[in-house]
Design a protein around this motif. Structure first.
Motif, PDB file in Angstrom:
ATOM      1  N   LYS A   1       3.196 -25.562  24.808  1.00 21.07           N
ATOM      2  CA  LYS A   1       3.967 -26.267  25.833  1.00 21.07           C
ATOM      3  C   LYS A   1       4.429 -25.347  26.964  1.00 21.07           C
ATOM      4  O   LYS A   1       4.914 -25.822  27.993  1.00 21.07           O
ATOM      5  CB  LYS A   1       5.191 -26.941  25.196  1.00 21.07           C
ATOM      6  N   GLY A   2       4.313 -24.015  26.762  1.00 22.80           N
ATOM      7  CA  GLY A   2       4.636 -23.108  27.860  1.00 22.80           C
ATOM      8  C   GLY A   2       5.700 -22.068  27.599  1.00 22.80           C
ATOM      9  O   GLY A   2       6.011 -21.262  28.483  1.00 22.80           O
ATOM     10  N   LEU A   3       6.285 -22.030  26.387  1.00 27.56           N
ATOM     11  CA  LEU A   3       7.267 -20.989  26.078  1.00 27.56           C
ATOM     12  C   LEU A   3       6.560 -19.767  25.511  1.00 27.56           C
ATOM     13  O   LEU A   3       5.596 -19.886  24.760  1.00 27.56           O
ATOM     14  CB  LEU A   3       8.298 -21.502  25.063  1.00 27.56           C
ATOM     15  N   SER A   4       7.057 -18.590  25.862  1.00 21.85           N
ATOM     16  CA  SER A   4       6.474 -17.358  25.333  1.00 21.85           C
ATOM     17  C   SER A   4       7.080 -17.056  23.963  1.00 21.85           C
ATOM     18  O   SER A   4       8.175 -17.539  23.631  1.00 21.85           O
ATOM     19  CB  SER A   4       6.753 -16.190  26.277  1.00 21.85           C
ATOM     20  N   PRO A   5       6.396 -16.237  23.123  1.00 23.27           N
ATOM     21  CA  PRO A   5       6.944 -15.874  21.815  1.00 23.27           C
ATOM     22  C   PRO A   5       8.323 -15.216  21.899  1.00 23.27           C
ATOM     23  O   PRO A   5       9.182 -15.467  21.059  1.00 23.27           O
ATOM     24  CB  PRO A   5       5.896 -14.901  21.263  1.00 23.27           C
ATOM     25  N   VAL A   6       8.538 -14.364  22.920  1.00 23.54           N
ATOM     26  CA  VAL A   6       9.839 -13.708  23.076  1.00 23.54           C
ATOM     27  C   VAL A   6      10.926 -14.730  23.406  1.00 23.54           C
ATOM     28  O   VAL A   6      12.041 -14.661  22.872  1.00 23.54           O
ATOM     29  CB  VAL A   6       9.772 -12.620  24.177  1.00 23.54           C
ATOM     30  N   GLU A   7      10.619 -15.681  24.254  1.00 24.74           N
ATOM     31  CA  GLU A   7      11.582 -16.740  24.595  1.00 24.74           C
ATOM     32  C   GLU A   7      11.925 -17.567  23.372  1.00 24.74           C
ATOM     33  O   GLU A   7      13.094 -17.920  23.145  1.00 24.74           O
ATOM     34  CB  GLU A   7      11.011 -17.635  25.695  1.00 24.74           C
ATOM     35  N   ILE A   8      10.914 -17.886  22.586  1.00 21.95           N
ATOM     36  CA  ILE A   8      11.138 -18.678  21.372  1.00 21.95           C
ATOM     37  C   ILE A   8      12.063 -17.941  20.421  1.00 21.95           C
ATOM     38  O   ILE A   8      13.011 -18.517  19.888  1.00 21.95           O
ATOM     39  CB  ILE A   8       9.794 -18.994  20.680  1.00 21.95           C
ATOM     40  N   PHE A   9      11.801 -16.643  20.221  1.00 20.65           N
ATOM     41  CA  PHE A   9      12.663 -15.862  19.334  1.00 20.65           C
ATOM     42  C   PHE A   9      14.091 -15.810  19.854  1.00 20.65           C
ATOM     43  O   PHE A   9      15.054 -15.972  19.096  1.00 20.65           O
ATOM     44  CB  PHE A   9      12.119 -14.433  19.192  1.00 20.65           C
ATOM     45  N   PHE A  10      14.246 -15.592  21.164  1.00 21.60           N
ATOM     46  CA  PHE A  10      15.580 -15.498  21.751  1.00 21.60           C
ATOM     47  C   PHE A  10      16.371 -16.787  21.539  1.00 21.60           C
ATOM     48  O   PHE A  10      17.524 -16.755  21.089  1.00 21.60           O
ATOM     49  CB  PHE A  10      15.469 -15.194  23.243  1.00 21.60           C
ATOM     50  N   TYR A  11      15.765 -17.917  21.828  1.00 26.65           N
ATOM     51  CA  TYR A  11      16.468 -19.197  21.697  1.00 26.65           C
ATOM     52  C   TYR A  11      16.792 -19.515  20.235  1.00 26.65           C
ATOM     53  O   TYR A  11      17.888 -20.001  19.931  1.00 26.65           O
ATOM     54  CB  TYR A  11      15.635 -20.324  22.307  1.00 26.65           C
ATOM     55  N   ARG A  12      15.867 -19.242  19.330  1.00 30.84           N
ATOM     56  CA  ARG A  12      16.113 -19.573  17.920  1.00 30.84           C
ATOM     57  C   ARG A  12      17.210 -18.692  17.329  1.00 30.84           C
ATOM     58  O   ARG A  12      18.051 -19.160  16.568  1.00 30.84           O
ATOM     59  CB  ARG A  12      14.825 -19.497  17.094  1.00 30.84           C
ATOM     60  N   PHE A  13      17.214 -17.389  17.692  1.00 34.76           N
ATOM     61  CA  PHE A  13      18.244 -16.501  17.157  1.00 34.76           C
ATOM     62  C   PHE A  13      19.594 -16.754  17.822  1.00 34.76           C
ATOM     63  O   PHE A  13      20.639 -16.617  17.168  1.00 34.76           O
ATOM     64  CB  PHE A  13      17.823 -15.038  17.317  1.00 34.76           C
TER      65      PHE A  13
ATOM     66  N   GLY B   1      14.952  -6.888  10.862  1.00 33.32           N
ATOM     67  CA  GLY B   1      14.729  -8.263  10.425  1.00 33.32           C
ATOM     68  C   GLY B   1      14.765  -9.250  11.566  1.00 33.32           C
ATOM     69  O   GLY B   1      14.628 -10.461  11.345  1.00 33.32           O
ATOM     70  N   GLY B   2      14.922  -8.739  12.792  1.00 36.70           N
ATOM     71  CA  GLY B   2      15.034  -9.625  13.944  1.00 36.70           C
ATOM     72  C   GLY B   2      14.130  -9.218  15.080  1.00 36.70           C
ATOM     73  O   GLY B   2      12.917  -9.418  15.033  1.00 36.70           O
ATOM     74  N   SER B   3      14.716  -8.631  16.122  1.00 32.29           N
ATOM     75  CA  SER B   3      13.994  -8.419  17.382  1.00 32.29           C
ATOM     76  C   SER B   3      12.742  -7.562  17.238  1.00 32.29           C
ATOM     77  O   SER B   3      11.660  -7.959  17.695  1.00 32.29           O
ATOM     78  CB  SER B   3      14.938  -7.805  18.415  1.00 32.29           C
ATOM     79  N   LEU B   4      12.847  -6.371  16.638  1.00 33.73           N
ATOM     80  CA  LEU B   4      11.675  -5.502  16.549  1.00 33.73           C
ATOM     81  C   LEU B   4      10.589  -6.108  15.674  1.00 33.73           C
ATOM     82  O   LEU B   4       9.390  -6.001  15.979  1.00 33.73           O
ATOM     83  CB  LEU B   4      12.079  -4.120  15.997  1.00 33.73           C
TER      84      LEU B   4
ATOM     85  N   PHE C   1      21.892 -11.846  13.298  1.00 33.44           N
ATOM     86  CA  PHE C   1      21.566 -12.652  14.470  1.00 33.44           C
ATOM     87  C   PHE C   1      22.150 -12.035  15.737  1.00 33.44           C
ATOM     88  O   PHE C   1      21.501 -11.998  16.789  1.00 33.44           O
ATOM     89  CB  PHE C   1      22.083 -14.084  14.301  1.00 33.44           C
ATOM     90  N   PHE C   2      23.390 -11.551  15.633  1.00 31.48           N
ATOM     91  CA  PHE C   2      24.064 -10.963  16.799  1.00 31.48           C
ATOM     92  C   PHE C   2      23.294  -9.764  17.338  1.00 31.48           C
ATOM     93  O   PHE C   2      22.990  -9.677  18.541  1.00 31.48           O
ATOM     94  CB  PHE C   2      25.489 -10.547  16.424  1.00 31.48           C
ATOM     95  N   TYR C   3      22.952  -8.836  16.449  1.00 33.99           N
ATOM     96  CA  TYR C   3      22.255  -7.634  16.898  1.00 33.99           C
ATOM     97  C   TYR C   3      20.801  -7.929  17.264  1.00 33.99           C
ATOM     98  O   TYR C   3      20.214  -7.224  18.097  1.00 33.99           O
ATOM     99  CB  TYR C   3      22.337  -6.538  15.838  1.00 33.99           C
ATOM    100  N   GLY C   4      20.227  -8.956  16.661  1.00 32.44           N
ATOM    101  CA  GLY C   4      18.885  -9.365  17.064  1.00 32.44           C
ATOM    102  C   GLY C   4      18.865  -9.851  18.499  1.00 32.44           C
ATOM    103  O   GLY C   4      17.994  -9.463  19.295  1.00 32.44           O
ATOM    104  N   VAL C   5      19.846 -10.675  18.857  1.00 32.14           N
ATOM    105  CA  VAL C   5      19.951 -11.181  20.236  1.00 32.14           C
ATOM    106  C   VAL C   5      20.341 -10.066  21.190  1.00 32.14           C
ATOM    107  O   VAL C   5      19.772  -9.927  22.286  1.00 32.14           O
ATOM    108  CB  VAL C   5      20.982 -12.335  20.305  1.00 32.14           C
ATOM    109  N   LEU C   6      21.333  -9.251  20.794  1.00 32.38           N
ATOM    110  CA  LEU C   6      21.810  -8.173  21.670  1.00 32.38           C
ATOM    111  C   LEU C   6      20.701  -7.183  22.004  1.00 32.38           C
ATOM    112  O   LEU C   6      20.538  -6.783  23.163  1.00 32.38           O
ATOM    113  CB  LEU C   6      22.975  -7.442  20.998  1.00 32.38           C
TER     114      LEU C   6
END
Length: 292
Positions: free
Chosen positions: A33-45, A78-81, A188-193
């Motif tokens: 639909k047009g979202l990138s994998p990084v955007e998806i991770f950011f919104y879900r976390f 367990g998150g961003s990296l 979740f906090f440090y994953g988003v940060l």
């Protein structure tokens, strides 16, 4: 009573893996639909963090800078990296390579546990892990063996696999001192940060038109509230009670779960070879778990 309690945490790990196996379908829909994998991770976390903050907001910080650092490590490993390594690998190597190599995480968990904590390497645990990994290969390749080596993509997948192993081991260390909800919220906090630093170089583009579509926010709600918040809580409880290595073995079940989900929602065919692989996965996990 103790046996029933143990079975309950095995049940939590199983449900978590079943749900995580469906996330590939949901993520695929969002990407198409047009979202990138990084955007998806950011919104879900971000969704997961805000909801977890709502139910766990009493304790703000760990009891020491050292423990706060390890919580930060959990947010990265367990998150961003982890997600950035895995998603980047998906973009430059075969999906089958990623699906197979990411399932080496339980083996890395056992090896790191041996190297760091001197946990004994049990022969039948290793045998069960190898049988399960064979089953993963049968499910992933489904009779058509295509393993096109891509050094960078495959190396990133191995990095992601090691990161998840690190997450499980550090998580086990923290669960002896802190409440599971507190740890999950901090992950979740440090994953988003940490992802915000990424956006300094590659700014986040908020696609309001896309986000208003029911299929977009519906799948994001599923990924954020169910696949992230609920599943991380269940997984973290399982690691706390069963141990890092034992819980990590359930990672082998992800391709099996994805196979069933794809058959139900995408109409993909389940072949004899993939069923044989599923049986190998179940047998391997059973052998590994029975030797604990």
């Amino acid at each position: 009573m103790l046996k029933n309690r143990t079975l309950f945490y095995h049940f939590l790990a199983t449900v978590t893996i079943i749900i995580w196996g469906t996330t590939y379908v949901s993520t695929k829909i969002l990407i198409n639909k047009g979202l990138s994998p990084v955007e998806i991770f950011f919104y879900r976390f971000l969704l997961a963090y805000l909801c977890t903050l709502f139910i766990s907001h009493g304790k703000k910080w760990a009891e020491s800078y050292k423990d706060e650092f390890w919580l930060f490590v959990c947010g990265l490993s367990g998150g961003s990296l982890f997600f950035m390594a895995e998603n980047t690998a998906l973009g430059i190597t075969l999906a089958s390579n990623v699906s197979l190599l990411i399932c080496t995480s339980p083996l890395f968990t056992v090896l790191l546990s041996f190297l760091i904590y001197r946990t004994p390497l049990r022969r039948k645990v290793m045998l069960g892990s190898l049988i399960a990994l064979l089953g993963v290969g049968l499910v992933v390749f489904n009779g058509s063996f295509v393993f096109d080596i891509n050094p960078i993509g495959d190396a990133l997948t191995i990095v992601a696999s090691i990161l998840w192993a690190v997450y499980c081991l550090v998580l086990k260390k923290l669960t002896s001192k802190y409440d599971t909800l507190f740890i999950t919220r901090k992950v979740f906090f440090y994953g988003v940060l940490s992802l915000c630093f990424y956006f300094l170089f590659y700014p986040l583009e908020i696609k309001t038109g896309l986000l208003r579509q029911p299929v977009i926010w519906g799948n994001l709600l599923f990924l954020g509230l169910i696949a992230s918040m609920l599943c991380y809580i269940m997984w973290n409880y399982a690691v706390k009670e069963l141990g890092a290595s034992q819980t990590a073995n359930y990672i082998y079940m992800v391709p099996f779960s994805t196979m069933l989900t794809s058959a139900v929602f995408l109409g993909e065919t389940v072949t004899f070879i993939s069923l044989a692989g599923a049986l190998c996965i179940i047998a391997g996990v059973y052998i590994a778990e029975k030797q604990r």
